[in-house]
Write a protein that holds these residues in place. Structure first.
Motif, PDB file in Angstrom:
ATOM      1  N   ALA A 101     -13.690 -10.604  -0.398  1.00 51.54           N
ATOM      2  CA  ALA A 101     -12.828 -10.279  -1.441  1.00 51.54           C
ATOM      3  C   ALA A 101     -12.021 -11.316  -1.846  1.00 51.54           C
ATOM      4  CB  ALA A 101     -11.899  -8.992  -1.314  1.00 51.54           C
ATOM      5  N   VAL A 102     -11.489 -12.179  -1.121  1.00 52.39           N
ATOM      6  CA  VAL A 102     -10.664 -13.332  -1.592  1.00 52.39           C
ATOM      7  C   VAL A 102     -11.430 -14.352  -2.376  1.00 52.39           C
ATOM      8  CG1 VAL A 102      -9.431 -15.438  -0.610  1.00 52.39           C
ATOM      9  CG2 VAL A 102      -8.877 -13.116   0.308  1.00 52.39           C
ATOM     10  N   VAL A 103     -12.733 -14.649  -1.665  1.00 53.12           N
ATOM     11  CA  VAL A 103     -13.778 -15.335  -2.506  1.00 53.12           C
ATOM     12  C   VAL A 103     -14.118 -14.945  -3.704  1.00 53.12           C
ATOM     13  CG1 VAL A 103     -16.153 -16.451  -2.253  1.00 53.12           C
ATOM     14  CG2 VAL A 103     -14.626 -16.532  -0.259  1.00 53.12           C
ATOM     15  N   LYS A 104     -14.507 -13.679  -3.824  1.00 53.90           N
ATOM     16  CA  LYS A 104     -14.966 -13.162  -5.088  1.00 53.90           C
ATOM     17  C   LYS A 104     -13.752 -13.161  -6.072  1.00 53.90           C
ATOM     18  CE  LYS A 104     -17.611  -9.691  -5.315  1.00 53.90           C
ATOM     19  NZ  LYS A 104     -18.288  -8.456  -5.003  1.00 53.90           N
ATOM     20  N   ALA A 105     -12.616 -12.832  -5.705  1.00 54.52           N
ATOM     21  CA  ALA A 105     -11.250 -13.137  -6.571  1.00 54.52           C
ATOM     22  C   ALA A 105     -11.173 -14.299  -6.838  1.00 54.52           C
ATOM     23  CB  ALA A 105     -10.251 -12.554  -5.875  1.00 54.52           C
ATOM     24  N   ALA A 106     -11.468 -15.310  -6.222  1.00 52.58           N
ATOM     25  CA  ALA A 106     -11.032 -16.976  -6.511  1.00 52.58           C
ATOM     26  C   ALA A 106     -12.351 -17.313  -7.504  1.00 52.58           C
ATOM     27  CB  ALA A 106     -11.330 -17.517  -5.138  1.00 52.58           C
ATOM     28  N   LEU A 107     -13.451 -16.857  -7.327  1.00 55.99           N
ATOM     29  CA  LEU A 107     -14.465 -17.012  -8.354  1.00 55.99           C
ATOM     30  C   LEU A 107     -13.981 -16.694  -9.729  1.00 55.99           C
ATOM     31  CD1 LEU A 107     -17.588 -16.418  -6.210  1.00 55.99           C
ATOM     32  CD2 LEU A 107     -16.945 -18.843  -7.271  1.00 55.99           C
ATOM     33  N   ALA A 108     -13.618 -15.525  -9.737  1.00 57.61           N
ATOM     34  CA  ALA A 108     -13.091 -14.902 -11.112  1.00 57.61           C
ATOM     35  C   ALA A 108     -12.036 -15.748 -11.561  1.00 57.61           C
ATOM     36  CB  ALA A 108     -12.820 -13.366 -10.909  1.00 57.61           C
ATOM     37  N   ALA A 109     -10.942 -16.028 -10.866  1.00 58.45           N
ATOM     38  CA  ALA A 109      -9.777 -16.592 -11.202  1.00 58.45           C
ATOM     39  C   ALA A 109     -10.286 -18.067 -11.517  1.00 58.45           C
ATOM     40  CB  ALA A 109      -8.597 -16.882 -10.094  1.00 58.45           C
ATOM     41  N   LYS A 111      -2.061 -12.291  -2.720  1.00 57.24           N
ATOM     42  CA  LYS A 111      -1.904 -11.127  -3.170  1.00 57.24           C
ATOM     43  C   LYS A 111      -3.250 -10.217  -2.910  1.00 57.24           C
ATOM     44  CE  LYS A 111      -0.965  -8.241  -7.282  1.00 57.24           C
ATOM     45  NZ  LYS A 111      -0.711  -8.096  -8.727  1.00 57.24           N
ATOM     46  N   VAL A 112      -4.300 -10.941  -3.781  1.00 51.30           N
ATOM     47  CA  VAL A 112      -5.694  -9.963  -3.048  1.00 51.30           C
ATOM     48  C   VAL A 112      -5.980  -9.889  -1.686  1.00 51.30           C
ATOM     49  CG1 VAL A 112      -7.980 -10.396  -3.181  1.00 51.30           C
ATOM     50  CG2 VAL A 112      -6.686 -11.178  -5.153  1.00 51.30           C
ATOM     51  N   LEU A 113      -5.619 -10.822  -0.969  1.00 53.13           N
ATOM     52  CA  LEU A 113      -5.735 -10.863   0.638  1.00 53.13           C
ATOM     53  C   LEU A 113      -4.913  -9.609   1.234  1.00 53.13           C
ATOM     54  CD1 LEU A 113      -5.730 -13.873   3.229  1.00 53.13           C
ATOM     55  CD2 LEU A 113      -4.423 -11.856   3.551  1.00 53.13           C
ATOM     56  N   GLU A 114      -3.717  -9.600   0.750  1.00 58.94           N
ATOM     57  CA  GLU A 114      -2.674  -8.545   1.202  1.00 58.94           C
ATOM     58  C   GLU A 114      -3.451  -6.932   0.942  1.00 58.94           C
ATOM     59  OE1 GLU A 114       0.898  -9.715   0.209  1.00 58.94           O
ATOM     60  OE2 GLU A 114       1.200 -11.255   1.603  1.00 58.94           O
ATOM     61  N   THR A 115      -3.617  -6.932  -0.455  1.00 60.28           N
ATOM     62  CA  THR A 115      -4.218  -5.886  -0.851  1.00 60.28           C
ATOM     63  C   THR A 115      -5.424  -5.136  -0.107  1.00 60.28           C
ATOM     64  OG1 THR A 115      -3.578  -6.394  -3.025  1.00 60.28           O
ATOM     65  CG2 THR A 115      -5.063  -4.636  -2.720  1.00 60.28           C
ATOM     66  N   VAL A 116      -6.565  -6.242   0.420  1.00 61.35           N
ATOM     67  CA  VAL A 116      -7.511  -5.765   1.062  1.00 61.35           C
ATOM     68  C   VAL A 116      -7.173  -5.433   2.507  1.00 61.35           C
ATOM     69  CG1 VAL A 116      -9.788  -6.500   1.706  1.00 61.35           C
ATOM     70  CG2 VAL A 116      -9.199  -7.269  -0.651  1.00 61.35           C
ATOM     71  N   GLN A 117      -6.291  -6.372   2.923  1.00 59.59           N
ATOM     72  CA  GLN A 117      -5.951  -6.164   4.250  1.00 59.59           C
ATOM     73  C   GLN A 117      -5.316  -4.752   4.508  1.00 59.59           C
ATOM     74  OE1 GLN A 117      -3.388  -9.178   5.132  1.00 59.59           O
ATOM     75  NE2 GLN A 117      -4.966 -10.361   6.312  1.00 59.59           N
ATOM     76  N   ARG A 118      -4.685  -4.065   3.455  1.00 56.40           N
ATOM     77  CA  ARG A 118      -3.844  -2.955   3.608  1.00 56.40           C
ATOM     78  C   ARG A 118      -5.027  -1.503   3.168  1.00 56.40           C
ATOM     79  NH1 ARG A 118      -0.273  -5.210   0.446  1.00 56.40           N
ATOM     80  NH2 ARG A 118      -1.054  -4.185  -1.585  1.00 56.40           N
ATOM     81  N   THR A 119      -6.122  -1.951   2.866  1.00 59.03           N
ATOM     82  CA  THR A 119      -7.104  -0.980   2.432  1.00 59.03           C
ATOM     83  C   THR A 119      -8.208  -0.838   3.435  1.00 59.03           C
ATOM     84  OG1 THR A 119      -8.343  -2.506   0.926  1.00 59.03           O
ATOM     85  CG2 THR A 119      -6.608  -1.019  -0.004  1.00 59.03           C
ATOM     86  N   THR A 120      -8.176  -1.840   4.521  1.00 61.22           N
ATOM     87  CA  THR A 120      -9.359  -1.604   5.439  1.00 61.22           C
ATOM     88  C   THR A 120      -8.976  -1.916   6.724  1.00 61.22           C
ATOM     89  OG1 THR A 120      -9.486  -4.453   5.368  1.00 61.22           O
ATOM     90  CG2 THR A 120     -10.803  -3.143   3.897  1.00 61.22           C
ATOM     91  N   GLU A 121      -9.462  -1.433   7.741  1.00 57.75           N
ATOM     92  CA  GLU A 121      -9.169  -1.407   9.074  1.00 57.75           C
ATOM     93  C   GLU A 121      -9.222  -2.724   9.738  1.00 57.75           C
ATOM     94  OE1 GLU A 121     -10.552   0.813  13.230  1.00 57.75           O
ATOM     95  OE2 GLU A 121     -11.542   1.076  11.423  1.00 57.75           O
ATOM     96  N   ALA A 122      -7.943  -2.963  10.133  1.00 55.44           N
ATOM     97  CA  ALA A 122      -7.738  -4.548  10.608  1.00 55.44           C
ATOM     98  C   ALA A 122      -7.976  -4.669  12.170  1.00 55.44           C
ATOM     99  CB  ALA A 122      -6.161  -4.787  11.016  1.00 55.44           C
ATOM    100  N   GLY A 123      -8.555  -5.877  12.711  1.00 51.51           N
ATOM    101  CA  GLY A 123      -8.528  -6.101  13.998  1.00 51.51           C
ATOM    102  C   GLY A 123     -10.146  -6.264  14.240  1.00 51.51           C
ATOM    103  N   THR A 124     -10.925  -6.441  13.436  1.00 50.14           N
ATOM    104  CA  THR A 124     -12.189  -6.494  13.780  1.00 50.14           C
ATOM    105  C   THR A 124     -12.923  -7.827  13.048  1.00 50.14           C
ATOM    106  OG1 THR A 124     -13.136  -5.107  11.963  1.00 50.14           O
ATOM    107  CG2 THR A 124     -12.628  -4.180  14.462  1.00 50.14           C
ATOM    108  N   GLU A 125     -14.103  -8.361  13.540  1.00 53.16           N
ATOM    109  CA  GLU A 125     -14.421  -9.221  12.746  1.00 53.16           C
ATOM    110  C   GLU A 125     -15.164  -8.824  11.317  1.00 53.16           C
ATOM    111  OE1 GLU A 125     -17.662 -11.119  14.601  1.00 53.16           O
ATOM    112  OE2 GLU A 125     -16.587 -12.163  16.181  1.00 53.16           O
ATOM    113  N   GLU A 126     -15.584  -7.532  11.219  1.00 49.89           N
ATOM    114  CA  GLU A 126     -16.195  -7.005  10.105  1.00 49.89           C
ATOM    115  C   GLU A 126     -14.990  -6.988   9.135  1.00 49.89           C
ATOM    116  OE1 GLU A 126     -18.069  -2.701   8.353  1.00 49.89           O
ATOM    117  OE2 GLU A 126     -17.333  -2.931  10.631  1.00 49.89           O
TER     118      GLU A 126
END
Length: 355
Positions: free
Chosen positions: A294-302, A271-286
């Motif tokens: 974001a996924v790592v930060k959410a995983a630490l909180a979880a 869910k976190v992964l999909e949320t961040v993907q929708r809010t950032t420009e896709a297709g780049t390493e950045e």
């Protein structure tokens, strides 16, 4: 032998001193020293490039040819001293010198080209190619000298004298002066470049490793604080030198971070992964790095909340594409930068909010 020996005999003061004892003896000594220099360089190349047995055979053959050539030149020089100046005898003397030198240059060019195709260091590859280019100019010089001695031996003089050159780009100065100077210049640069470039490259690499180690610090600290078991035990041997080895420390930190991310896989939320993907420009390493951070930060909180992900997000495809330490480090540097500066905080329901 040292190249300085050949140049010493060519200097006017030494040439005049030796010539006062035996006329033109400086020419013989200079030629022999030059051939000995070429043989010494070839011997080193054979030892580096060939198998021991083959290298030993090639070195012995080169030494035998050197001895035979030097003896032949000495005999012709002595004979000319006895009968007086003779264009034919002098031409034979030069022929022995040029032929041996030509074969030595060809051998050397072959060894340098062979190594330039197999070496992985760019400075060595460039240096060897410059050396091979120097050999090409040297071969053109020897061809010119061969033409001169043939005309000399036949008592012909179609090739003008190159002792007084008004221009370095006209014949015969181009072949007799410019080409040997270019040859020596390229040989010196080509053989020196790797030795000069290597410490510079090492210093740049050490600087990059040190900066990368520091840049990965915040991400490593959070991961290791949440799961101390990812920290590798200190090496039992050579701990003092290892502590100062930036490459060792960086590799260790990259492995620990990678292990920490892998160990938190049950907490990686799709869910976190999909949320961040929708809010950032896709297709780049950045973009991929921001999503991963974001996924790592959410995983630490979880993990701190003891809450497993309802749907586990898979590992980053960008991370899986990296095949070496430098590639892994460059990827984690982007993730660490996004983790520290570009990812949002995580709410209790694992949804990133804010900027």
């Amino acid at each position: 032998m040292n190249p300085a020996v050949a140049f010493t005999f060519n200097s006017p003061r030494v040439a005049n001193s030796v010539g006062a004892i035996v006329p033109h003896l400086d020419r013989l000594l200079s030629n022999c020293a030059s051939l000995a220099d070429a043989t010494a360089v070839l011997a080193v190349c054979f030892q580096l490039d060939l198998e021991p047995a083959e290298a030993g055979h090639r070195v012995r053959l080169s030494l035998e040819l050197l001895a035979a050539t030097a003896l032949g030149m000495a005999v012709l020089f002595t004979y000319e001293q006895m009968i007086g100046p003779s264009p034919q005898v002098h031409a034979l003397h030069l022929l022995l010198f040029i032929v041996y030198l030509g074969f030595a240059i060809i051998d050397f060019a072959q060894q340098t080209l062979r190594q330039s195709r197999t070496t992985r260091r760019r400075s060595v590859q460039l240096g060897l190619r410059l050396t091979a280019a120097g050999c090409a100019f040297a071969l053109m010089y020897t061809a010119y000298k061969l033409t001169v001695l043939v005309t000399l031996g036949l008592n012909l003089h179609p090739v003008p004298d190159d002792t007084d050159c008004s221009s370095l780009i006209t014949t015969p100065c181009l072949f007799g002066v410019t080409f040997p100077v270019l040859s020596i210049l390229l040989l010196c640069i080509g053989l020196t470049l790797p030795a000069v470039a290597y410490p510079i490259a090492q210093a740049q690499r050490h600087r990059w490793e040190t900066r990368s180690f520091d840049a990965l610090g915040p991400l490593w600290q959070d991961l290791s604080a949440a799961m101390p078991t990812i920290v590798l035990p200190a090496a039992r041997h050579d701990q003092n030198s290892a502590a100062d080895d930036a490459d060792f420390l960086l590799q260790r930190r990259v492995v620990e971070i990678s292990d920490g991310i892998l160990a938190r896989r049950p907490y990686r939320s799709q869910k976190v992964l999909e949320t961040v993907q929708r809010t950032t420009e896709a297709g780049t390493e950045e973009h991929a790095a921001i999503v991963e951070a974001a996924v790592v930060k959410a995983a630490l909180a979880a993990m701190k909340a003891g809450r497993l992900a309802d749907e586990v997000a898979g590992p980053s495809a960008e991370a899986a594409s990296r095949k070496d330490l430098r590639g892994d480090t460059q990827w984690l540097l982007q993730v660490a930068d996004a983790y520290a500066h570009r990812t949002a905080r995580v709410t209790d329901d694992q949804t990133p909010v804010g900027a």
